[in-house]
Enzyme design. Structure first.
Site, short mmCIF file in Angstrom:
data_model
loop_
_atom_site.label_atom_id
_atom_site.label_comp_id
_atom_site.label_asym_id
_atom_site.label_seq_id
_atom_site.Cartn_x
_atom_site.Cartn_y
_atom_site.Cartn_z
N ARG A 64 0.83 -1.21 0.00
CA ARG A 64 0.00 0.00 0.00
C ARG A 64 0.86 1.26 0.00
O ARG A 64 0.54 2.26 -0.64
CB ARG A 64 -0.91 -0.03 1.23
CG ARG A 64 -1.89 1.15 1.35
CD ARG A 64 -2.79 0.93 2.57
NE ARG A 64 -3.83 1.95 2.68
CZ ARG A 64 -3.77 3.01 3.48
NH1 ARG A 64 -2.68 3.19 4.22
NH2 ARG A 64 -4.76 3.88 3.53
N HIS A 68 0.50 4.35 -2.62
CA HIS A 68 0.20 5.70 -2.16
C HIS A 68 1.35 6.67 -2.46
O HIS A 68 1.12 7.88 -2.50
CB HIS A 68 -0.11 5.69 -0.66
CG HIS A 68 -1.50 5.21 -0.36
ND1 HIS A 68 -2.29 5.78 0.62
CD2 HIS A 68 -2.27 4.24 -0.92
CE1 HIS A 68 -3.47 5.17 0.65
NE2 HIS A 68 -3.47 4.23 -0.27
N ASN A 96 -4.05 8.74 4.21
CA ASN A 96 -2.88 8.24 4.94
C ASN A 96 -2.93 8.46 6.45
O ASN A 96 -2.29 7.73 7.20
CB ASN A 96 -1.61 8.92 4.41
CG ASN A 96 -1.29 8.50 2.99
OD1 ASN A 96 -1.54 7.38 2.59
ND2 ASN A 96 -0.72 9.43 2.22
N HIS A 195 -6.04 -5.74 -2.63
CA HIS A 195 -6.83 -5.79 -1.39
C HIS A 195 -7.06 -7.22 -0.91
O HIS A 195 -7.76 -7.43 0.07
CB HIS A 195 -8.17 -5.09 -1.59
CG HIS A 195 -8.07 -3.61 -1.63
ND1 HIS A 195 -9.14 -2.78 -1.92
CD2 HIS A 195 -7.02 -2.77 -1.41
CE1 HIS A 195 -8.75 -1.52 -1.89
NE2 HIS A 195 -7.47 -1.49 -1.58
#
Length: 319
Positions: A64, A68, A96, A195
């Site tokens: 992740r 990001h 975040n 995910h």
């Protein structure tokens, strides 16, 4: 009349050489550290394995972290920068704040690399390799990470707020968000398959389990016991039934209306991506290949190369 001077063939060849050098400096390569830091990849891999052995969930957090980073002004390590008096970084952005994890793992790996080959390996490259290694450790596919990124000298909370897709988005919004970064609807679905590992906080799926109608009622009821309508924002639940194994259970859940996020279930809700979800549900090998290809593409978003940016000595602050 002004006389036009035509450059000589020598000058033209020199200009062409400079242009080609500029292009080559902007390219990433798999063997970028083969001479300058030959143990770089093994040091990163060892650090990732140790972190996942200590906490299996960390594999998903490192994956992740890379996503990001890359979706905000490219894969430049900007997500790692702490706030300063001159800018507010990305760590407190909507996507975040109180959820970004793995910064200490990257810091530990960076410290080992600095002791081995100081000032050579960028924080951005560490994040990119750690995401790949985490996926592999948890049973997922591998891809050939290209290296040579440099680190940004600034970060932007507003850029993070505007570029990181929220778990409340519908399909059209998701397609638009990923399209801005050059991804097709198929690549959107493949990347969403990340995910399949990790856990999510109550605050990210509360609206879905109390308001959505395209959700299995027993699934919603079970989640409501974990995530009350008020309070318990940081209560955790697995992203799918096998949160420590990279597989295609995520897509099988979507067919049962058991997607955890509103944005997850949006991928299988009578829309244009339904057939892609079905493909990944019944053919995990296609999903694995598409995921690896999409991750490689994502890792090449807007890298700083050549003389742009810097190689940070400490990933949390500019040199």
């Amino acid at each position: 009349m002004m006389k036009t001077t035509i450059p000589s063939p020598f000058i033209l060849s020199c200009l062409l050489f400079l242009i080609l050098c500029g292009l080559s400096s902007a390219q990433l390569s798999a063997n970028f550290y083969s001479k300058s830091c030959p143990n770089a990849l093994s040091i990163i891999k060892s650090g990732v394995i140790s972190a996942i052995q200590a906490e299996t969930r960390m594999g998903a957090s490192l994956l992740r972290l890379h996503f990001h980073d890359c979706f905000v002004n490219g894969c430049d390590g900007s997500i790692l920068l702490d706030d300063t008096p001159t800018f507010t970084g990305e760590q407190t952005s909507k996507a975040n704040n109180n959820s970004i994890r793995g910064l200490n793992v990257i810091d530990n790996i960076k410290a080992k690399l600095e002791s081995c080959c100081p000032g050579v390996v960028s924080c951005a490259d560490i994040v990119a390799v750690a995401a790949r290694d985490s996926t592999v450790v948890l049973g997922g596919p591998s891809w050939n990470v290209l290296l040579g990124r440099r680190d940004s000298t600034t970060a932007s909370k507003s850029a993070a707020d505007n570029n990181l897709p929220a778990p409340t988005l519908n399909l059209n919004q998701l397609i638009s968000s990923f399209s801005k970064h050059g991804f097709s609807a198929r690549e959107l679905v493949a990347l969403s398959g990340g995910h399949t590992i990790g856990k999510a906080r109550c605050t990210t799926f509360r609206a879905r389990i109390y308001n959505d109608t395209n959700i299995d009622p027993l699934f919603a009821s079970a989640l409501q016991a974990i995530c009350p309508q008020s309070g318990g924002d940081n209560n955790l639940t697995p992203m799918d039934p096998t949160p420590t194994t990279f597989d295609n259970c995520y897509f099988r859940d979507l067919l049962k209306q058991k997607g955890l996020f509103h944005s997850d279930q949006a991928l299988y809700n009578g829309g244009s991506t339904d057939s892609i979800v079905e493909t990944y549900t019944f053919n995990p090998f296609i999903f694995a290949k598409d995921f690896a290809d999409a991750m490689l593409k994502m890792s090449n978003l807007g890298p700083l190369t050549g003389t742009r940016g810097q190689i940070r000595k400490n990933c949390g602050k500019v040199n």
